[in-house]
Design a protein around this motif. Sequence first.
Motif, PDB file in Angstrom:
ATOM      1  N   ILE A   1     -44.854  34.574 -13.258  1.00  0.00           N
ATOM      2  CA  ILE A   1     -43.544  33.958 -13.065  1.00  0.00           C
ATOM      3  C   ILE A   1     -43.836  32.586 -13.822  1.00  0.00           C
ATOM      4  CG2 ILE A   1     -41.733  32.904 -11.865  1.00  0.00           C
ATOM      5  CD1 ILE A   1     -42.357  35.051  -9.721  1.00  0.00           C
ATOM      6  N   PRO A   2     -43.027  32.058 -14.784  1.00  0.00           N
ATOM      7  CA  PRO A   2     -43.323  31.006 -15.227  1.00  0.00           C
ATOM      8  C   PRO A   2     -43.207  29.845 -14.134  1.00  0.00           C
ATOM      9  CG  PRO A   2     -41.681  31.910 -16.513  1.00  0.00           C
ATOM     10  CD  PRO A   2     -41.648  32.649 -15.244  1.00  0.00           C
ATOM     11  N   LEU A   3     -44.065  28.733 -14.570  1.00  0.00           N
ATOM     12  CA  LEU A   3     -44.221  27.538 -13.591  1.00  0.00           C
ATOM     13  C   LEU A   3     -42.886  27.018 -13.282  1.00  0.00           C
ATOM     14  CD1 LEU A   3     -45.981  25.437 -12.114  1.00  0.00           C
ATOM     15  CD2 LEU A   3     -46.184  24.241 -14.349  1.00  0.00           C
ATOM     16  N   ALA A   4     -42.029  26.733 -14.235  1.00  0.00           N
ATOM     17  CA  ALA A   4     -40.732  26.034 -14.002  1.00  0.00           C
ATOM     18  C   ALA A   4     -39.802  26.920 -13.231  1.00  0.00           C
ATOM     19  CB  ALA A   4     -39.969  26.011 -15.482  1.00  0.00           C
TER      20      ALA A   4
ATOM     21  N   ALA B   1     -44.488  23.170 -20.979  1.00  0.00           N
ATOM     22  CA  ALA B   1     -44.571  21.806 -20.754  1.00  0.00           C
ATOM     23  C   ALA B   1     -43.442  21.284 -20.070  1.00  0.00           C
ATOM     24  CB  ALA B   1     -44.538  21.227 -22.124  1.00  0.00           C
ATOM     25  N   ASP B   2     -42.403  22.109 -20.248  1.00  0.00           N
ATOM     26  CA  ASP B   2     -41.262  21.863 -19.360  1.00  0.00           C
ATOM     27  C   ASP B   2     -41.334  22.001 -18.041  1.00  0.00           C
ATOM     28  OD1 ASP B   2     -39.462  21.225 -21.628  1.00  0.00           O
ATOM     29  OD2 ASP B   2     -39.003  23.492 -21.686  1.00  0.00           O
ATOM     30  N   GLY B   3     -42.197  22.848 -17.505  1.00  0.00           N
ATOM     31  CA  GLY B   3     -42.613  23.308 -16.317  1.00  0.00           C
ATOM     32  C   GLY B   3     -43.534  21.985 -15.575  1.00  0.00           C
ATOM     33  N   SER B   4     -44.448  21.787 -16.578  1.00  0.00           N
ATOM     34  CA  SER B   4     -45.405  20.772 -16.091  1.00  0.00           C
ATOM     35  C   SER B   4     -44.768  19.596 -16.011  1.00  0.00           C
ATOM     36  CB  SER B   4     -46.458  20.414 -17.148  1.00  0.00           C
ATOM     37  OG  SER B   4     -47.269  21.798 -17.222  1.00  0.00           O
ATOM     38  N   ALA B   5     -43.731  19.186 -16.482  1.00  0.00           N
ATOM     39  CA  ALA B   5     -42.925  17.719 -16.521  1.00  0.00           C
ATOM     40  C   ALA B   5     -42.268  17.777 -15.038  1.00  0.00           C
ATOM     41  CB  ALA B   5     -41.994  17.702 -17.642  1.00  0.00           C
ATOM     42  N   LEU B   6     -42.025  18.960 -14.653  1.00  0.00           N
ATOM     43  CA  LEU B   6     -41.112  18.911 -13.446  1.00  0.00           C
ATOM     44  C   LEU B   6     -42.091  18.398 -12.193  1.00  0.00           C
ATOM     45  CD1 LEU B   6     -38.901  21.984 -13.948  1.00  0.00           C
ATOM     46  CD2 LEU B   6     -38.171  19.672 -13.910  1.00  0.00           C
ATOM     47  N   LEU B   7     -43.337  18.310 -12.406  1.00  0.00           N
ATOM     48  CA  LEU B   7     -44.374  18.066 -11.477  1.00  0.00           C
ATOM     49  C   LEU B   7     -44.628  16.653 -11.122  1.00  0.00           C
ATOM     50  CD1 LEU B   7     -47.286  20.574 -12.583  1.00  0.00           C
ATOM     51  CD2 LEU B   7     -45.653  20.926 -10.898  1.00  0.00           C
ATOM     52  N   SER B   8     -43.745  15.837 -11.906  1.00  0.00           N
ATOM     53  CA  SER B   8     -43.769  14.326 -11.572  1.00  0.00           C
ATOM     54  C   SER B   8     -42.377  13.876 -11.637  1.00  0.00           C
ATOM     55  CB  SER B   8     -44.852  13.962 -12.636  1.00  0.00           C
ATOM     56  OG  SER B   8     -46.049  14.118 -12.602  1.00  0.00           O
ATOM     57  N   PRO B   9     -42.212  12.478 -11.430  1.00  0.00           N
ATOM     58  CA  PRO B   9     -40.967  12.155 -11.575  1.00  0.00           C
ATOM     59  C   PRO B   9     -40.408  11.858 -13.109  1.00  0.00           C
ATOM     60  CG  PRO B   9     -42.161  10.757  -9.939  1.00  0.00           C
ATOM     61  CD  PRO B   9     -42.859  11.674 -10.575  1.00  0.00           C
ATOM     62  N   ALA B  10     -39.220  12.176 -13.345  1.00  0.00           N
ATOM     63  CA  ALA B  10     -38.585  11.928 -14.822  1.00  0.00           C
ATOM     64  C   ALA B  10     -38.870  10.582 -15.130  1.00  0.00           C
ATOM     65  CB  ALA B  10     -37.366  12.426 -14.925  1.00  0.00           C
TER      66      ALA B  10
END
Lengths: 260, 622
Positions: free
Chosen positions: B271-274, B297-306
């Motif tokens: 399953i994709p990370l996101a 990369a979209d999924g990785s970005a969700l691991l930290s505050p925007a």
Amino acid sequence: MKNSHWLVTILVAVAAAYLLGAQAEAQRGGPPAPISPRAGAPVDITGQWVSLITEDWRYRQFTPPKGDYGSLPLLPPARKIADSWDPARDEAAGEQCKAYGAAGLLRLPTRLRINWNDEATLKLETDAGTQTRLFQFGSTRANAGGTPGGDWQGVSTAAWDYPQAAFAARGGGRAPGGSLKVVTVKMRPGYLRRNGIPYSANAVLTEYFDRFDVPGGDALLVVTAEVVDSEYLATPYWTSQQFKRESDASRWQPTPCTAR
Amino acid sequence: MRKARGLVGAALVVVSATVIGQAPQIPPAPTGQAPAIDLSGYWSPVLHEDFMERGPGSEIADYGGFPLNEAGRLWALSYDPSRVTLRHHQCEAYVTPYQMRALGNFRIWEERDLHTQRLLAIHLWAQTTEGHRVIWMDGREHPPAWAPHTFRGFSTGQFSGNALVVRTTHMKSGALRRGNGVPQSDQATLTEFFVRHSDHLTNVTVVSDPVFLSEPMVRSNDYYRQPVDPGAWLYACDDGEQILDRPEDAVPHYLFGKQPYVREFGARYKIPLAAGLLGGVTMYPELNARLRTTTEADGSALLSPAAGRASETSKTVDGEVRDGNIHIMPIRDNVYMLVGDGGNIVVQTGDQGAFVVDTGEGKLSDKVLAAIRTLTSNPIQFIANTSVHREHTGGNEALGAAGQDPSLPGSFFVQAAPRGVTGFFSDPSSHATMMAHVNVQVRMQAAGAPAAAVPADTYLEDRRRKFHNGDAIEFFYQPNAVTDGDSLIHFRRADVIVAGDIFTTTQYPVIDIKNGGSIQGEIRALNEILKTTVYRHQGEGGTYIVPGHGYLADEHEVLEYRDMVVIVRDRVKAMIDAGATLQQVKTARVTADYDTQYGANTGPWTTEMFVEAVYSSLKGGR
């Protein structure tokens, strides 16, 4: 002595009232003509509804790996079939709709449209797999006996369900409101989950459709389902699926069945 | 005879109704509604859905199907399951939305008024965590915003159609999903529907949480009726040391973007990370279409505050009462909390004069005095201040002037003391005695406060004690916490701790660097509270904590607050250690998972000010 006198008086009064009531009903020409299931509906479940996939999320939003059948009360024959699941084989056999049969359909991410087909038949359509179920009000024997079934959606008999006492005919004992009860039999063997968890042709699906209006919020449709299948399930399989009412018809996106 | 006539009368009412063919017209009962369905009996949960969560436990980063907002997602990603090894977390009960999904049997019974047989309440007992819920059916109101929260919350119900509809407020914070950190805040409210089909009971839960959810979370739970008592109703739990020699200020958590196991779930199930991180959309059929346009990369970005986004602000019900009135909240025994004039005020009453802790902002002192007079006819004898801050000392002058200390006139102390030192002891019959740590006195005098507002009876080191109105009252000095003059004040028999601004339920701690505050001192002070508390049952009740602002709490709220302060400190420290500037720390939004609870972008204490205080405190080695 005085107490027994009053007790007799009360009993006589109640009996007289019962007889008078029966007499009055007879004078009015008997019980009123039955109203149609549509007219007598205790709850309105028509409209467009969207799945809220908040439970068994991984199993329902994605096709689980082969052999991943957590939570299910499977008997060994079912595990054997599930362990040999092959979506390519289903596609080749034209059976890509096996997960879209009645026993599994409402577990899929989908939208529902429920409408009255006639005064005694509710029609439930899904955009996922473009399936149609017909809930026919009437006796189970009449419906099941007169319809061949054998397709993905089987034969469904509907009734309004009210909580009531065992001897409700004696009066009282029925609560307000109600649910739609649907019993489905004669289904073509299909899948409870996309990854080949089977149910048999003898499976019986019993569902209750309840509508709940959240104060100041959404209308919810909750479908409580029981699948009984002595061939593949060790116990009845109970789930409940929730849907939220939708006013935006443009979200209806018919898609064909997929085996993967 | 009268009774018999009454029976006949009742029978005739029924008779006449039957004859004319109509149901008897019985006006709806204002309270004690008759049940439309009977839920009484023994019920066992069916675990055919979410077995992994409800049995072995959820997997890390399996947040799919939850409409988490950014704060909720980041809170979950920061969570380390080993946090439950901390003593105070070990026996915590479940919040109601999860309690209804827990393993173990349930028992439901009715409580009826003995004389009228009206339904007063429906009780649910859950084997797991010995969860006892009471659903009030008698039409009572929900408690006010400043009332304590419990894991089960406060529930009221009514029958609607063939369902029991229940509304629950005042829940504690807890896990919306067990084991992997999906949070529920103390601001969540719950609507439930119970419907019964023969021996199958369905419970639908609708959780609204302005802090962590972007839309309501709907789930349903199924139970089957047990014909006989299945037994096993208890769930014993005592906490203990699980990891020895761990520093007191250690709270297991992961820094943003550093959760090491976050990709395991997706990898295991392809399953994709996101997929599990996208919040509300994960509940709907549109998820798969969305994932087709979502990259790794979209999924990785969700691991930290925007990045580059302004801080969120608190979505909580305002814990500050601003209706111009003073409200009295009985706590225990003869101890009361008064809310409405800025900081919370505590009043202890008894044979002796009233003992008051903190005096509010001073804008409503007349009403505070009027409220105290409803509790006791004795004058205020003692006033204690937890800190120098205006919200806790603002009413000193007015409340002090309305009191008197009858223990002083004629005493050697007064006669021998040099008069005029503080202006207080010269006439104790016309003024309450004010107590605080000496630094409160020093800071107030330096700020030019009127002498009649300044505590004169001070202490210098770690502890001050006093027996008053039948209770032992202890002051514990907390050096360099919010300020350098903070006290925790403990009513030992009543078991109530007044925390001042060391602990609030409404905002980040006001680390007042200029007045000697520090982040480490604040953490130490919160841990001091936790060393003193004892819960009554499953992590709640027992010792009550009066916050400087907000609702009456117990150790659970202090615990969560302590965890928050430690976690924020750790994030700022990690950035400082990596050479970050203050501006870089601010931009990183190190409080992003707590801002919807405590954040403010305007007012006297903003998120930015808090982060600055933490940064400068750590840079200064405190």
